[in-house]
Structures are given as structure tokens and as C-alpha cells.
Design a protein around this motif. Structure first.
Motif, PDB file in Angstrom:
ATOM      1  N   LEU A  26      48.505  23.008   2.094  1.00 16.12           N
ATOM      2  CA  LEU A  26      49.894  23.160   2.541  1.00 16.12           C
ATOM      3  C   LEU A  26      50.320  24.624   2.501  1.00 16.12           C
ATOM      4  O   LEU A  26      50.970  25.119   3.427  1.00 16.12           O
ATOM      5  CB  LEU A  26      50.821  22.294   1.661  1.00 16.12           C
ATOM      6  CG  LEU A  26      52.306  22.379   1.990  1.00 16.12           C
ATOM      7  CD1 LEU A  26      52.584  21.995   3.449  1.00 16.12           C
ATOM      8  CD2 LEU A  26      53.118  21.484   1.053  1.00 16.12           C
ATOM      9  N   ARG A  27      49.926  25.321   1.442  1.00 17.09           N
ATOM     10  CA  ARG A  27      50.274  26.741   1.323  1.00 17.09           C
ATOM     11  C   ARG A  27      49.633  27.533   2.475  1.00 17.09           C
ATOM     12  O   ARG A  27      50.278  28.398   3.081  1.00 17.09           O
ATOM     13  CB  ARG A  27      49.799  27.273  -0.033  1.00 17.09           C
ATOM     14  CG  ARG A  27      50.414  28.580  -0.459  1.00 17.09           C
ATOM     15  CD  ARG A  27      49.699  29.170  -1.668  1.00 17.09           C
ATOM     16  NE  ARG A  27      48.262  29.314  -1.463  1.00 17.09           N
ATOM     17  CZ  ARG A  27      47.682  30.222  -0.680  1.00 17.09           C
ATOM     18  NH1 ARG A  27      48.426  31.093  -0.031  1.00 17.09           N
ATOM     19  NH2 ARG A  27      46.373  30.267  -0.543  1.00 17.09           N
ATOM     20  N   MET A  28      48.385  27.209   2.780  1.00 16.66           N
ATOM     21  CA  MET A  28      47.701  27.910   3.885  1.00 16.66           C
ATOM     22  C   MET A  28      48.378  27.626   5.217  1.00 16.66           C
ATOM     23  O   MET A  28      48.582  28.534   6.030  1.00 16.66           O
ATOM     24  CB  MET A  28      46.236  27.474   3.972  1.00 16.66           C
ATOM     25  CG  MET A  28      45.329  28.238   3.022  1.00 16.66           C
ATOM     26  SD  MET A  28      43.652  27.573   3.081  1.00 16.66           S
ATOM     27  CE  MET A  28      43.248  27.850   4.800  1.00 16.66           C
ATOM     28  N   ALA A  29      48.722  26.371   5.452  1.00 17.46           N
ATOM     29  CA  ALA A  29      49.383  26.007   6.719  1.00 17.46           C
ATOM     30  C   ALA A  29      50.719  26.735   6.827  1.00 17.46           C
ATOM     31  O   ALA A  29      51.047  27.302   7.870  1.00 17.46           O
ATOM     32  CB  ALA A  29      49.590  24.491   6.779  1.00 17.46           C
ATOM     33  N   ALA A  30      51.470  26.751   5.732  1.00 13.97           N
ATOM     34  CA  ALA A  30      52.793  27.387   5.742  1.00 13.97           C
ATOM     35  C   ALA A  30      52.658  28.880   6.024  1.00 13.97           C
ATOM     36  O   ALA A  30      53.410  29.447   6.827  1.00 13.97           O
ATOM     37  CB  ALA A  30      53.496  27.134   4.405  1.00 13.97           C
ATOM     38  N   ALA A  31      51.679  29.522   5.388  1.00 15.45           N
ATOM     39  CA  ALA A  31      51.484  30.962   5.592  1.00 15.45           C
ATOM     40  C   ALA A  31      51.097  31.245   7.043  1.00 15.45           C
ATOM     41  O   ALA A  31      51.534  32.255   7.631  1.00 15.45           O
ATOM     42  CB  ALA A  31      50.397  31.476   4.647  1.00 15.45           C
ATOM     43  N   THR A  32      50.326  30.360   7.650  1.00 14.45           N
ATOM     44  CA  THR A  32      49.894  30.559   9.034  1.00 14.45           C
ATOM     45  C   THR A  32      51.067  30.404  10.007  1.00 14.45           C
ATOM     46  O   THR A  32      51.151  31.100  11.019  1.00 14.45           O
ATOM     47  CB  THR A  32      48.771  29.553   9.388  1.00 14.45           C
ATOM     48  OG1 THR A  32      47.772  29.613   8.376  1.00 14.45           O
ATOM     49  CG2 THR A  32      48.146  29.860  10.738  1.00 14.45           C
ATOM     50  N   VAL A  83      58.749  18.726  -0.036  1.00 12.68           N
ATOM     51  CA  VAL A  83      57.669  19.612  -0.490  1.00 12.68           C
ATOM     52  C   VAL A  83      57.204  20.512   0.670  1.00 12.68           C
ATOM     53  O   VAL A  83      56.959  21.715   0.489  1.00 12.68           O
ATOM     54  CB  VAL A  83      56.485  18.784  -1.046  1.00 12.68           C
ATOM     55  CG1 VAL A  83      55.301  19.675  -1.377  1.00 12.68           C
ATOM     56  CG2 VAL A  83      56.912  17.997  -2.279  1.00 12.68           C
ATOM     57  N   VAL A  84      57.101  19.936   1.863  1.00 11.06           N
ATOM     58  CA  VAL A  84      56.658  20.717   3.034  1.00 11.06           C
ATOM     59  C   VAL A  84      57.703  21.785   3.364  1.00 11.06           C
ATOM     60  O   VAL A  84      57.361  22.958   3.592  1.00 11.06           O
ATOM     61  CB  VAL A  84      56.417  19.785   4.253  1.00 11.06           C
ATOM     62  CG1 VAL A  84      56.125  20.592   5.508  1.00 11.06           C
ATOM     63  CG2 VAL A  84      55.271  18.823   3.963  1.00 11.06           C
ATOM     64  N   VAL A  85      58.967  21.397   3.383  1.00  6.72           N
ATOM     65  CA  VAL A  85      60.040  22.368   3.684  1.00  6.72           C
ATOM     66  C   VAL A  85      60.017  23.489   2.649  1.00  6.72           C
ATOM     67  O   VAL A  85      60.091  24.670   2.999  1.00  6.72           O
ATOM     68  CB  VAL A  85      61.423  21.665   3.727  1.00  6.72           C
ATOM     69  CG1 VAL A  85      62.555  22.681   3.716  1.00  6.72           C
ATOM     70  CG2 VAL A  85      61.519  20.767   4.958  1.00  6.72           C
ATOM     71  N   GLY A  92      58.509  32.086   4.015  1.00 10.50           N
ATOM     72  CA  GLY A  92      59.450  32.886   4.802  1.00 10.50           C
ATOM     73  C   GLY A  92      59.897  32.231   6.097  1.00 10.50           C
ATOM     74  O   GLY A  92      60.471  32.876   6.977  1.00 10.50           O
ATOM     75  N   VAL A  93      59.643  30.916   6.231  1.00 13.30           N
ATOM     76  CA  VAL A  93      60.023  30.187   7.452  1.00 13.30           C
ATOM     77  C   VAL A  93      61.423  29.595   7.258  1.00 13.30           C
ATOM     78  O   VAL A  93      61.737  29.048   6.200  1.00 13.30           O
ATOM     79  CB  VAL A  93      58.999  29.053   7.730  1.00 13.30           C
ATOM     80  CG1 VAL A  93      59.411  28.241   8.940  1.00 13.30           C
ATOM     81  CG2 VAL A  93      57.596  29.636   7.901  1.00 13.30           C
TER      82      VAL A  93
END
Ligand code: IPE
Length: 242
Positions: A26-32, A83-85, A92-93
Motif C-alpha cells: 500500500l505504501r508503494m502504491a501510494a508513493a507511486t 487505511v488507503v486514504v 502527499g495525495v
């Protein structure tokens, strides 16, 4: 240039362990996602939605009038959504939650109505709406499951999306010999080679995904987390559907 992106439940959760987030994925997806604009995100259920739906015998076609059952399913999905939000916000999204149960419905023919105006307005104001698979009130059946894939299709049409991406646990759709299929343009051509998902999945696994995505006008790609960056940069990782 609106993009609708599905984050599969099996990407962001550990699908066989009830209500367990895959924090690293999830952290990787969010950073991408962080550097990309005009993006509507839909996430699946993974180990949050499917176990509860399975326990209560609720599927995309089998409904329930038991409000407690649907609160269980919806509650799990809103916990995952939070959790996703939060992960997106940390990256930073400008993420905002959207809960489909509150506004979607299916009629007796199972046709979905989901007003996309609010999501469109969020995008126009520079926010990233984050929707999720959920329960949906279904005429004469109480409430059934609304899969993230169906929501992606509906959103892509309603928002007139330019691109659709489905980030799944596998690098694309596999053929019978285990190779990633480059392009799929009809369900019949691949029906025999698509088997179901190996974990509990009330909404049809890869076959259901492909079937739902084939109807879209917008170019659609199915890829895994390693392909996410390439997709967001405009590339065509994994399998092209349509
Ligand atoms: C399922 O959504 C939602 C519920 C079970 C409530 P999806 O079917 O899109 O979830 P994944 O991506 O396959 O886990």
C-alpha cells in the motif's frame, strides 16, 4: 486526461488473512500515485470485504435483507478505505473517501445506478476521490455486493475517462501456458484459459474482471504493482483489454 485506477484487494491486503493490510504494498502504491493528477481511485475488498460477504452468503447476485450483515461488509470496506486514504495522504495525495453504499443502487434487472457528479466535482477541484467495492441496495434482493471492477467500469463511463488501469496481484492476464497475454479483445478468445481467483472472491476473479472491462471505450490495462508506475507514465504494462 482523467484516469480511473483500481487497486486490487489482493494487492493492498493479504487476501487469506482476515482484515490484514499489506502495508508495504500500500505504501508503494501510494508513493507511486503521488505525482499524478486527475486520478480517481477504486480499491477492492481483499481480505476485508470478501470474508464478510462470504460469511453472510452475499455475492454480486445473492442479496440479503439483513442490515447487520451488510453493515459488517460495508464496515470492513470503510475500515480498509480509511487505511488507503491515510496512506495516500501520507504520500502527499489530496485523497477523499467516497462510500458507494450511500449513493448507488441496482434495479431489478441488476443495472447499476451510481451518480458520478460528486466524483467529477472532486476531480475538478484537484482532489483524488477514493472509492471502494461495497454493498449496494438491490431492488427485491435487499443488498448485494458491488465489486470494485463494476464500479471502475461505471466510473470510467460516467467520467468519460481517458484511461483505465487495474492494478492486480498478477502482472497481467495469463494464457494457458502462463505467459502474459498482450491484448484481449473478446471474452470467447480467452474464456477457457481464465480460471478463478485462488482466494475467496465473491465477484468472479480474473474472468469476471476481463468480462467487465471488455465493455469499456477507454483503453484499459491490467498489470501488477511493478507495472503501476509505467501505467501512470502513459505506458502499456501487462495486458491491454478492449
Ligand atoms: C469486493 O470488491 C467488495 C466486497 C467484497 C464488498 P472487489 O471484488 O473489486 O475486490 P478485489 O479487488 O477482488 O479484492
Amino acid at each position: 486526461m482523467t484516469t480511473v485506477l483500481k487497486l486490487g484487494g489482493s494487492v493492498i491486503t493479504e487476501k487469506d488473512v482476515p482484515e490484514k493490510v499489506d502495508d508495504e504494498a500500500l505504501r508503494m502504491a501510494a508513493a507511486t500515485l503521488a505525482d499524478h493528477e486527475d486520478l480517481a481511485v477504486v480499491h477492492g475488498g481483499g481480505s476485508f470485504g470478501h470474508h464478510h460477504a462470504d460469511r453472510h452468503g452475499v455475492t454480486t447476485t445473492e442479496g440479503t435483507h439483513d442490515a447487520a450483515a451488510i453493515r459488517d461488509i460495508h464496515g470492513a470496506m470503510t475500515r480498509l478505505n480509511a487505511v488507503v486514504v491515510e496512506a495516500l495522504v501520507e504520500a502527499g495525495v489530496a485523497a477523499l473517501p467516497v462510500h458507494p453504499l450511500s449513493v448507488a443502487r441496482r434495479d431489478a434487472e441488476a443495472t447499476l445506478t451510481f451518480p458520478t457528479g460528486g466524483v467529477h466535482a472532486m476531480l475538478s477541484e484537484g482532489f483524488v476521490p477514493v472509492l471502494h467495492g461495497d454493498g449496494v441496495v438491490h431492488a427485491d434482493r435487499g443488498t448485494t455486493v458491488l465489486s470494485g471492477d463494476e464500479l471502475v467500469v461505471h466510473l470510467a463511463e460516467g467520467l468519460d475517462a481517458d484511461r483505465v488501469g487495474v492494478c492486480s496481484a498478477v502482472e497481467g492476464v495469463y494464457d494457458g501456458s502462463g505467459a502474459v497475454i498482450d491484448r484481449i479483445d473478446s471474452f470467447e478468445a480467452v474464456a477457457d484459459t481464465l480460471d478463478g481467483s485462488d482466494a475467496t472472491d465473491v465477484s468472479g476473479g480474473m474472468a469476471g474482471k476481463v468480462r467487465a472491462l471488455l465493455g469499456l471505450d477507454a483503453p484499459t490495462q491490467v498489470f501488477d504493482l511493478d507495472g503501476l508506475e509505467a501505467f501512470l507514465e502513459g505506458g502499456e504494462p501487462g495486458t491491454h483489454i478492449g
